[in-house]
Design a protein around this motif. Sequence first.
Motif, short mmCIF file in Angstrom:
data_model
loop_
_atom_site.label_atom_id
_atom_site.label_comp_id
_atom_site.label_asym_id
_atom_site.label_seq_id
_atom_site.Cartn_x
_atom_site.Cartn_y
_atom_site.Cartn_z
N ASP A 1 33.61 34.84 39.73
CA ASP A 1 34.38 36.07 39.64
C ASP A 1 33.86 36.93 38.49
O ASP A 1 33.27 36.41 37.53
N ASP B 1 33.28 49.23 39.97
CA ASP B 1 34.12 49.42 38.79
C ASP B 1 33.18 49.49 37.58
O ASP B 1 32.70 48.48 37.08
N ALA C 1 35.07 45.69 43.53
CA ALA C 1 36.40 45.21 43.90
C ALA C 1 36.84 45.95 45.16
O ALA C 1 36.07 46.71 45.75
N THR D 1 47.17 40.87 37.36
CA THR D 1 46.18 41.85 36.90
C THR D 1 46.83 43.22 36.83
O THR D 1 47.73 43.52 37.63
N LYS E 1 41.73 44.54 42.34
CA LYS E 1 41.24 43.19 42.08
C LYS E 1 42.02 42.13 42.85
O LYS E 1 41.52 41.03 43.09
N LYS F 1 40.61 38.48 44.72
CA LYS F 1 41.07 37.16 44.29
C LYS F 1 41.86 36.46 45.40
O LYS F 1 41.74 35.24 45.58
#
Length: 255
Positions: free
Chosen positions: A99, A146, A153, A184, A189, A193
């Motif tokens: 990540d 980003d 993302a 987050t 994001k 994830k």
Amino acid sequence: MIPSERRDFIYRHVHEYQLVTIVALAELMSVSHMTVRRDIHQLEEEGKVISVSGGVRLSDALRQELAYKEKAQLHHRQKRAIGKYAAAMVEDGQVVYLDAGTTSFEIARHLAERFNLTVVTNDFSIIQHLMNRPQLNLFHTGGRVDQRNFSCAGSSAAMLLRTLNIDIAFISTSSWDLEHGLSTPHEEKVLVKQALLDVARRKVLVSDSSKYGKYGMFRVCPLTALDDIVCDAALPPDALQQLKERGLRLHNINL
């Protein structure tokens, strides 16, 4: 320093030391105590910090992450130790996801010497570091860039991940605790994830203890959705006990 530079400095300094006195900040920036108080008041209005008697601490509610370059300057020893430990969890022939983040970069540094691995990441710094390692198979997720975090993302990155089978995913975070789980301050994001949680056989949170007790607006998952947590040994004792009670595999690294 102009006011915006001072406030950035204060925010970064509080990230590193958790609690900082007004006297110390005034000396570091060569400004008056009143100037520091004004800057803290502005940061407090933005929800980034909380004033305490004689100083300032980071707000538990994380409104914004530091930029990649600023994060890279913090908690070097912890990140290096976590990176070395996490890399040793990887077996030959596996498909590994890293990540985006400076802790994941430390894992990549150790995996760079390995053979017979496939590394998938959304982090440009990791890809650049591994680019001259022909023995590794590399995949970048692509997606919305980003610039602050040197990564991708959003839905495009998540879509690519959902086409893969990941053996072990190392998941980074800016905030986590028992109540809020993994979270987050940035909505885009979450998709990445959560895609990892669906496609990875083993899901490992890698985070230094400074990020524990913080939470962002957007919830990713409860901690019980993870298989392992790799962290330094400075977590609060009550947190250690509760994590063990919930059956989480916690790997505490003594520095």
